[in-house]
Structures are given as C-alpha cells and as structure tokens.
Design a protein around this motif. Structure first.
Motif, PDB file in Angstrom:
ATOM      1  N   GLU A 171      -4.633 -28.846  30.896  1.00 24.44           N
ATOM      2  CA  GLU A 171      -5.463 -29.986  30.488  1.00 24.44           C
ATOM      3  C   GLU A 171      -6.831 -29.542  29.978  1.00 24.44           C
ATOM      4  OE1 GLU A 171      -5.402 -32.202  34.095  1.00 24.44           O
ATOM      5  OE2 GLU A 171      -3.479 -33.189  33.636  1.00 24.44           O
ATOM      6  N   THR A 172      -7.413 -28.514  30.631  1.00 21.95           N
ATOM      7  CA  THR A 172      -8.770 -28.099  30.286  1.00 21.95           C
ATOM      8  C   THR A 172      -8.816 -27.256  29.020  1.00 21.95           C
ATOM      9  OG1 THR A 172      -9.325 -28.094  32.650  1.00 21.95           O
ATOM     10  CG2 THR A 172     -10.855 -26.983  31.158  1.00 21.95           C
ATOM     11  N   TYR A 173      -7.875 -26.334  28.873  1.00 22.32           N
ATOM     12  CA  TYR A 173      -7.978 -25.375  27.768  1.00 22.32           C
ATOM     13  C   TYR A 173      -6.883 -25.510  26.718  1.00 22.32           C
ATOM     14  CZ  TYR A 173     -11.558 -23.473  30.723  1.00 22.32           C
ATOM     15  OH  TYR A 173     -12.691 -23.352  31.489  1.00 22.32           O
ATOM     16  N   TYR A 174      -5.629 -25.742  27.130  1.00 20.95           N
ATOM     17  CA  TYR A 174      -4.596 -25.921  26.110  1.00 20.95           C
ATOM     18  C   TYR A 174      -4.843 -27.212  25.328  1.00 20.95           C
ATOM     19  CZ  TYR A 174      -0.196 -26.955  23.818  1.00 20.95           C
ATOM     20  OH  TYR A 174       0.739 -27.301  22.876  1.00 20.95           O
ATOM     21  N   LEU A 175      -5.091 -28.303  26.037  1.00 22.28           N
ATOM     22  CA  LEU A 175      -5.385 -29.570  25.374  1.00 22.28           C
ATOM     23  C   LEU A 175      -6.859 -29.680  24.996  1.00 22.28           C
ATOM     24  CD1 LEU A 175      -3.292 -32.095  27.535  1.00 22.28           C
ATOM     25  CD2 LEU A 175      -2.683 -31.085  25.328  1.00 22.28           C
ATOM     26  N   GLY A 176      -7.721 -29.404  25.958  1.00 17.07           N
ATOM     27  CA  GLY A 176      -9.149 -29.595  25.732  1.00 17.07           C
ATOM     28  C   GLY A 176      -9.745 -28.694  24.669  1.00 17.07           C
ATOM     29  N   TRP A 177      -9.192 -27.512  24.487  1.00 16.63           N
ATOM     30  CA  TRP A 177      -9.699 -26.573  23.480  1.00 16.63           C
ATOM     31  C   TRP A 177      -8.690 -26.387  22.342  1.00 16.63           C
ATOM     32  CZ3 TRP A 177     -13.302 -22.068  25.160  1.00 16.63           C
ATOM     33  CH2 TRP A 177     -14.248 -22.546  26.070  1.00 16.63           C
ATOM     34  N   SER A 178      -7.870 -27.381  22.114  1.00 18.21           N
ATOM     35  CA  SER A 178      -6.815 -27.253  21.094  1.00 18.21           C
ATOM     36  C   SER A 178      -7.369 -27.045  19.686  1.00 18.21           C
ATOM     37  CB  SER A 178      -5.910 -28.487  21.114  1.00 18.21           C
ATOM     38  OG  SER A 178      -6.654 -29.657  20.806  1.00 18.21           O
ATOM     39  N   SER A 179      -8.602 -27.452  19.460  1.00 16.56           N
ATOM     40  CA  SER A 179      -9.195 -27.289  18.127  1.00 16.56           C
ATOM     41  C   SER A 179      -9.924 -25.960  17.979  1.00 16.56           C
ATOM     42  CB  SER A 179     -10.176 -28.438  17.843  1.00 16.56           C
ATOM     43  OG  SER A 179     -11.238 -28.429  18.771  1.00 16.56           O
ATOM     44  N   VAL A 180      -9.970 -25.166  19.046  1.00 18.95           N
ATOM     45  CA  VAL A 180     -10.683 -23.884  19.015  1.00 18.95           C
ATOM     46  C   VAL A 180      -9.765 -22.808  18.439  1.00 18.95           C
ATOM     47  CG1 VAL A 180     -11.821 -22.096  20.386  1.00 18.95           C
ATOM     48  CG2 VAL A 180     -12.124 -24.518  20.972  1.00 18.95           C
ATOM     49  N   THR A 181     -10.127 -22.281  17.300  1.00 21.87           N
ATOM     50  CA  THR A 181      -9.353 -21.217  16.655  1.00 21.87           C
ATOM     51  C   THR A 181      -9.807 -19.864  17.187  1.00 21.87           C
ATOM     52  OG1 THR A 181      -9.106 -22.542  14.652  1.00 21.87           O
ATOM     53  CG2 THR A 181      -8.703 -20.179  14.468  1.00 21.87           C
ATOM     54  N   LEU A 182      -8.841 -19.014  17.535  1.00 19.16           N
ATOM     55  CA  LEU A 182      -9.122 -17.693  18.078  1.00 19.16           C
ATOM     56  C   LEU A 182      -8.626 -16.618  17.105  1.00 19.16           C
ATOM     57  CD1 LEU A 182      -7.985 -18.359  21.763  1.00 19.16           C
ATOM     58  CD2 LEU A 182     -10.314 -18.392  20.854  1.00 19.16           C
ATOM     59  N   PRO A 183      -8.992 -15.363  17.323  1.00 21.04           N
ATOM     60  CA  PRO A 183      -8.500 -14.296  16.444  1.00 21.04           C
ATOM     61  C   PRO A 183      -6.975 -14.169  16.449  1.00 21.04           C
ATOM     62  CG  PRO A 183     -10.379 -13.529  17.709  1.00 21.04           C
ATOM     63  CD  PRO A 183      -9.992 -14.860  18.277  1.00 21.04           C
ATOM     64  N   HIS A 184      -6.356 -14.509  17.551  1.00 17.66           N
ATOM     65  CA  HIS A 184      -4.895 -14.410  17.687  1.00 17.66           C
ATOM     66  C   HIS A 184      -4.477 -15.356  18.813  1.00 17.66           C
ATOM     67  CE1 HIS A 184      -0.942 -12.695  17.242  1.00 17.66           C
ATOM     68  NE2 HIS A 184      -1.371 -11.609  16.589  1.00 17.66           N
ATOM     69  N   LYS A 185      -3.204 -15.417  19.087  1.00 15.58           N
ATOM     70  CA  LYS A 185      -2.701 -16.223  20.201  1.00 15.58           C
ATOM     71  C   LYS A 185      -3.320 -15.751  21.516  1.00 15.58           C
ATOM     72  CE  LYS A 185       1.373 -14.603  19.210  1.00 15.58           C
ATOM     73  NZ  LYS A 185       2.836 -14.294  19.181  1.00 15.58           N
ATOM     74  N   PHE A 186      -3.406 -16.663  22.491  1.00 10.42           N
ATOM     75  CA  PHE A 186      -3.972 -16.325  23.789  1.00 10.42           C
ATOM     76  C   PHE A 186      -3.071 -16.945  24.853  1.00 10.42           C
ATOM     77  CE2 PHE A 186      -6.839 -16.553  27.407  1.00 10.42           C
ATOM     78  CZ  PHE A 186      -7.620 -15.404  27.294  1.00 10.42           C
ATOM     79  N   LYS A 187      -2.281 -16.097  25.522  1.00  7.90           N
ATOM     80  CA  LYS A 187      -1.293 -16.557  26.492  1.00  7.90           C
ATOM     81  C   LYS A 187      -1.827 -16.428  27.914  1.00  7.90           C
ATOM     82  CE  LYS A 187       2.716 -15.443  23.627  1.00  7.90           C
ATOM     83  NZ  LYS A 187       4.010 -14.699  23.548  1.00  7.90           N
ATOM     84  N   ILE A 188      -1.499 -17.420  28.728  1.00  7.75           N
ATOM     85  CA  ILE A 188      -1.969 -17.475  30.109  1.00  7.75           C
ATOM     86  C   ILE A 188      -0.767 -17.625  31.040  1.00  7.75           C
ATOM     87  CG2 ILE A 188      -3.425 -18.731  31.755  1.00  7.75           C
ATOM     88  CD1 ILE A 188      -4.933 -19.833  29.262  1.00  7.75           C
ATOM     89  N   GLY A 189      -0.719 -16.827  32.103  1.00  8.33           N
ATOM     90  CA  GLY A 189       0.372 -16.901  33.062  1.00  8.33           C
ATOM     91  C   GLY A 189      -0.161 -16.974  34.484  1.00  8.33           C
ATOM     92  N   VAL A 190       0.468 -17.819  35.307  1.00  5.62           N
ATOM     93  CA  VAL A 190       0.057 -17.993  36.698  1.00  5.62           C
ATOM     94  C   VAL A 190       1.212 -17.599  37.617  1.00  5.62           C
ATOM     95  CG1 VAL A 190      -0.900 -19.574  38.410  1.00  5.62           C
ATOM     96  CG2 VAL A 190      -1.383 -19.948  35.972  1.00  5.62           C
ATOM     97  N   GLY A 191       0.996 -16.592  38.431  1.00  5.11           N
ATOM     98  CA  GLY A 191       2.015 -16.144  39.375  1.00  5.11           C
ATOM     99  C   GLY A 191       1.560 -16.377  40.805  1.00  5.11           C
ATOM    100  N   GLY A 192       2.501 -16.619  41.704  1.00  2.37           N
ATOM    101  CA  GLY A 192       2.154 -16.961  43.073  1.00  2.37           C
ATOM    102  C   GLY A 192       1.993 -15.787  44.010  1.00  2.37           C
TER     103      GLY A 192
END
Length: 304
Positions: free
Chosen positions: A122-143
């Motif tokens: 909600e905060t970064y994928y949706l909230g920063w959806s208009s922010v263009t970066l140099p390349h893709k930026f993947k995020i992973g959450v492990g327990g």
C-alpha cells in the motif's frame, strides 16, 4: 489488426504481457500482501473464461496471470477487475509487487509476513506507483532464515529473526536438553552442566525459543529483522548484502524508503540496485541508507 510497438508497450505498462507469437496478452493480477481470497479466485475464474483462455497461471512472484486476452478485450478486462476489487500491474522500472512467504502459519515463522507485505504494497507499490526508478525494484518478505522465498535475492529483502535470550540460572542440566536437540545449527550445547549458545554460529532462527520446559531460553525482545540490499537472480546473480545489524520492525519501512530514494538518486539507467551499490561501494551505500541525510532531499529526489 497488426499491433504497433507503441500499443504493445502501452499495455505492458498496465500489466499486460504479450503472449509470444500472438496478439493476445497475459494480464498480471497483483494481490496486496500476496493474499487472494476465495472470492478473488472465483472472480478471476470468470475473468479468465470471459476475456482470456480460461486458464490462471501462478507466477514466481506470487501473482496470478490471466493468459490469452486479445488486445481489444484488455480494457473490458481491466473494467471487470476494477469492479471486483482486483487490479492488473506489476511491470516497469518502479517498485514491483511485494512477495511474502507463509509467515506465522508456518511453524518457523517469526513474523506476520503478509501484514508487513500488505503495508509495503500500500505504501510503496501503490503509493509510489508514479515514481520511476533506474530499473525494477523487487521486495521480498521472509519469516525466518529458511529463506523459502529468497529475501536475499531481492533488491530489498526482509527476513524475520528471533534472538534467543539465555538465562543460565534456569538451566537444570537435563539429561536430554530440549534446546540442544532442537537447534538446527548446533549452536546450543550443554557444557559443564550448563546450556550455552555460541553466538558466532547462531543465526537467530528462533527454533530454540520457548523449548526449555524451565524457561531458560526466551526471546530476547520483539522480532528483529535482517535486511538484505541489492540481491538479484537471473542472468546476473548477486546475493543481497546483509545490513550489518538486525533492526526492529519500526525501522524496516524507513530503511526501505531510504533505499528506494538512494537508488533513484544514484542508480544509472537500466542498472539494478545491487550494481549501483557495488559501483559506489557497499560501506558507503549502507552508511547513506542507514543515515537520515537522504530524507532531507526526499522531495527533490522524487521530483527528478
């Protein structure tokens, strides 16, 4: 109709990837926190039968793709999805959909990965959806350190840890120590009649916490997190650089935000986060990401 590259690229930016050799597309549906409800899947089944090939394909990033959507049906598929609380997306040089493992439904789970992933979604994928970066930026959450969904191979990896707190005064020198037998790293051992934990071997997986019937091993504090910076997997593999200390949950999102800002400011076009870290220097990058100076330039960086 013959599609132009402009048309193909335009719908790719909305989450529709061309099926090779055809003028049909796979629409990528993204779920907050990687969790789809039963109702979501019922709606996806209708969507697939109405607009696509009737199939649903699970992706390696825990999204669902609906293949076989003709170009002329894309707008209708988007409208159907929106009316049922679903959304297409997950492509482009920006923050990508967040992935998460099972979390606390797993016997090893040290944190609620889905709740954390949803907050990031909600905060970064949706909230920063208009922010263009140099390349893709993947995020992973492990327990936990089992790393089932490979946090260290994401641009930003998060892994839940539990630091064991040992109280030797509660150790009863049991003939068979429940903590020693359960420790997967063999870091916990009974020596001279008392349990000890070799911190140079312990990975804070949390398996030993609460296993002593006399309470000799409890959690040191709230769940801690190991952050990994700059991991990639594919043609060019890079293990994520582990941040030099474990962090609390209240630090995770601020460090993530500073990492994205740092990448936007320092990354070169088509350069992944890890490549930028190696080019500039691991120690320098970590110091800047863990510091707060970059936040003072947040508006300036995002405006670029």
């Amino acid at each position: 109709m013959k599609l132009t590259m402009e048309q193909i690229n335009a719908v790719k930016g909305r989450g529709f990837l061309r099926n090779r050799g055809t003028d049909c597309f796979s629409g990528r549906v993204v779920a907050p926190g990687t969790v789809f409800s039963a109702e979501n899947f019922r709606d996806l089944s209708i969507l697939a039968e109405t607009y696509g090939s009737g199939k649903l394909i699970c992706t390696s990033r825990l999204s669902v793709e609906v293949p076989g959507i003709p170009y002329e049906k894309i707008a209708a598929a988007e409208a159907f999805a929106a009316a049922h609380g679903l959304s297409f997306g997950g492509t482009g040089a920006k923050v990508r959909p967040v992935t998460a493992c099972k979390g606390t439904t797993c016997v090893y789970g040290n944190c609620d990965t889905h709740a954390l992933a949803k907050k990031i979604h909600e905060t970064y994928y949706l909230g920063w959806s208009s922010v263009t970066l140099p390349h893709k930026f993947k995020i992973g959450v492990g327990g936990c350190p089992n790393s089932c969904m490979k946090p260290s191979l994401n641009d930003f990896g998060i892994e839940g840890r539990k630091v064991p707190a040992l109280d030797p005064s509660l150790c009863r020198n049991c003939k068979t120590c429940a903590v020693e037998t359960r420790c997967p790293m063999k870091a916990a051992k009974v020596q001279d009649g008392k349990l000890v934990i070799d911190r140079s071997v312990c990975i804070n997986c949390g398996v030993c916490v609460g296993k002593c019937p006399f309470g000799a091993v409890a959690a040191e504090s709230e769940t801690r997190y190991q952050i990994f910076l700059g991991g990639t997997w594919g043609k060019h593999t890079r293990m994520g650089t582990p941040v030099s200390r474990l962090v609390g949950e209240d630090e995770v999102l601020p460090i993530l935000e500073k990492s994205i800002l740092w990448f936007k400011e320092n990354g070169q076009p088509k350069e992944r986060f890890g490549k930028a870290i190696d080019r500039i220097g691991v120690e320098k990058a970590e110091a800047e990401i863990l510091g707060d100076e970059i936040l003072a330039r947040k508006a300036e960086i995002l405006a670029k």
